[in-house]
Design a protein around this motif. Structure first.
Motif, PDB file in Angstrom:
ATOM      1  N   ILE A 170       0.990  -0.109   6.253  1.00 18.39           N
ATOM      2  CA  ILE A 170       1.763   0.698   5.304  1.00 18.39           C
ATOM      3  C   ILE A 170       3.225   0.748   5.757  1.00 18.39           C
ATOM      4  CG2 ILE A 170       2.123   3.038   4.426  1.00 18.39           C
ATOM      5  CD1 ILE A 170      -0.978   3.353   4.478  1.00 18.39           C
ATOM      6  N   LYS A 171       3.456   0.951   7.049  1.00 13.57           N
ATOM      7  CA  LYS A 171       4.822   1.001   7.576  1.00 13.57           C
ATOM      8  C   LYS A 171       5.513  -0.351   7.444  1.00 13.57           C
ATOM      9  CE  LYS A 171       3.849   4.724  10.766  1.00 13.57           C
ATOM     10  NZ  LYS A 171       3.557   5.099  12.142  1.00 13.57           N
ATOM     11  N   GLU A 172       4.784  -1.444   7.756  1.00 14.54           N
ATOM     12  CA  GLU A 172       5.347  -2.789   7.636  1.00 14.54           C
ATOM     13  C   GLU A 172       5.816  -3.061   6.212  1.00 14.54           C
ATOM     14  OE1 GLU A 172       2.316  -5.554   8.720  1.00 14.54           O
ATOM     15  OE2 GLU A 172       2.401  -5.041  10.856  1.00 14.54           O
ATOM     16  N   VAL A 221     -12.415  -0.674   1.620  1.00 16.77           N
ATOM     17  CA  VAL A 221     -12.344  -1.901   0.808  1.00 16.77           C
ATOM     18  C   VAL A 221     -11.137  -1.854  -0.116  1.00 16.77           C
ATOM     19  CG1 VAL A 221     -13.503  -3.229  -1.004  1.00 16.77           C
ATOM     20  CG2 VAL A 221     -14.815  -2.382   0.951  1.00 16.77           C
ATOM     21  N   ASN A 222     -10.943  -0.732  -0.802  1.00 14.46           N
ATOM     22  CA  ASN A 222      -9.802  -0.596  -1.719  1.00 14.46           C
ATOM     23  C   ASN A 222      -8.473  -0.697  -0.975  1.00 14.46           C
ATOM     24  OD1 ASN A 222     -11.553  -0.265  -3.857  1.00 14.46           O
ATOM     25  ND2 ASN A 222     -11.331   1.941  -3.955  1.00 14.46           N
ATOM     26  N   LEU A 223      -8.378  -0.034   0.171  1.00 20.76           N
ATOM     27  CA  LEU A 223      -7.146  -0.085   0.949  1.00 20.76           C
ATOM     28  C   LEU A 223      -6.855  -1.504   1.441  1.00 20.76           C
ATOM     29  CD1 LEU A 223      -7.487   3.232   2.967  1.00 20.76           C
ATOM     30  CD2 LEU A 223      -5.746   2.709   1.239  1.00 20.76           C
ATOM     31  N   CYS A 224      -7.897  -2.213   1.841  1.00 26.91           N
ATOM     32  CA  CYS A 224      -7.713  -3.591   2.292  1.00 26.91           C
ATOM     33  C   CYS A 224      -7.188  -4.467   1.162  1.00 26.91           C
ATOM     34  CB  CYS A 224      -9.020  -4.164   2.842  1.00 26.91           C
ATOM     35  SG  CYS A 224      -9.458  -3.503   4.459  1.00 26.91           S
ATOM     36  N   GLN A 225      -7.688  -4.263  -0.037  1.00 28.50           N
ATOM     37  CA  GLN A 225      -7.213  -5.040  -1.183  1.00 28.50           C
ATOM     38  C   GLN A 225      -5.753  -4.720  -1.489  1.00 28.50           C
ATOM     39  OE1 GLN A 225     -10.173  -3.983  -4.102  1.00 28.50           O
ATOM     40  NE2 GLN A 225     -11.432  -5.750  -3.599  1.00 28.50           N
ATOM     41  N   VAL A 226      -5.407  -3.456  -1.462  1.00 26.58           N
ATOM     42  CA  VAL A 226      -4.039  -3.032  -1.766  1.00 26.58           C
ATOM     43  C   VAL A 226      -3.058  -3.543  -0.711  1.00 26.58           C
ATOM     44  CG1 VAL A 226      -2.514  -1.010  -1.911  1.00 26.58           C
ATOM     45  CG2 VAL A 226      -4.722  -0.994  -3.080  1.00 26.58           C
ATOM     46  N   ASP A 245      -3.526  -6.091   1.440  1.00 24.10           N
ATOM     47  CA  ASP A 245      -3.781  -7.485   1.822  1.00 24.10           C
ATOM     48  C   ASP A 245      -4.259  -7.608   3.259  1.00 24.10           C
ATOM     49  OD1 ASP A 245      -3.029  -8.536  -0.686  1.00 24.10           O
ATOM     50  OD2 ASP A 245      -0.923  -8.434  -0.122  1.00 24.10           O
ATOM     51  N   LEU A 246      -5.244  -6.784   3.611  1.00 25.56           N
ATOM     52  CA  LEU A 246      -5.850  -6.830   4.940  1.00 25.56           C
ATOM     53  C   LEU A 246      -7.173  -7.578   4.876  1.00 25.56           C
ATOM     54  CD1 LEU A 246      -5.227  -3.132   6.014  1.00 25.56           C
ATOM     55  CD2 LEU A 246      -4.168  -5.146   7.033  1.00 25.56           C
ATOM     56  N   THR A 247      -7.477  -8.310   5.941  1.00 23.43           N
ATOM     57  CA  THR A 247      -8.761  -8.992   6.067  1.00 23.43           C
ATOM     58  C   THR A 247      -9.455  -8.488   7.328  1.00 23.43           C
ATOM     59  OG1 THR A 247      -7.931 -10.818   7.407  1.00 23.43           O
ATOM     60  CG2 THR A 247      -7.782 -11.070   5.000  1.00 23.43           C
ATOM     61  N   LEU A 248     -10.689  -8.907   7.522  1.00 29.09           N
ATOM     62  CA  LEU A 248     -11.409  -8.509   8.734  1.00 29.09           C
ATOM     63  C   LEU A 248     -10.679  -8.954   9.997  1.00 29.09           C
ATOM     64  CD1 LEU A 248     -15.139  -9.131   7.752  1.00 29.09           C
ATOM     65  CD2 LEU A 248     -13.922  -6.958   7.907  1.00 29.09           C
ATOM     66  N   ASP A 249     -10.001 -10.078   9.925  1.00 31.30           N
ATOM     67  CA  ASP A 249      -9.246 -10.567  11.083  1.00 31.30           C
ATOM     68  C   ASP A 249      -8.159  -9.584  11.506  1.00 31.30           C
ATOM     69  OD1 ASP A 249     -10.746 -12.885  11.268  1.00 31.30           O
ATOM     70  OD2 ASP A 249      -9.360 -14.041  10.022  1.00 31.30           O
TER      71      ASP A 249
END
Length: 69
Positions: free
Chosen positions: A12-14, A49-54, A56-60
């Motif tokens: 979020i900060k980035e 899941v929703n936050l990851c989509q918003v 652009d985060l992946t499991l990595d």
């Protein structure tokens, strides 16, 4: 603070995003997201899941080595 929350906070900060913007895009109430990011509430799986989509985060992105850098 958990590693997962730390990764989300960092992204979020980035991005220079606001909690209001992220919450709206993730279909969350702003106060709920704020409490979660401050460690006062547990993050639910569907919210993650929703936050990851918003954001652009992946499991990595949650790899311990990535978190500790």
């Amino acid at each position: 603070m958990s590693d997962v929350i730390a990764v989300i906070n960092n992204r979020i900060k980035e991005r220079g995003a606001t909690i209001v913007f992220v919450a709206k895009r993730a279909n969350m109430k702003t106060d709920i997201l704020s409490k979660t990011l401050n460690g006062n509430r547990n993050l639910k799986a569907d919210e993650l899941v929703n936050l990851c989509q918003v954001l652009d985060l992946t499991l990595d992105d949650f790899d311990r080595q990535t978190v500790n850098q």
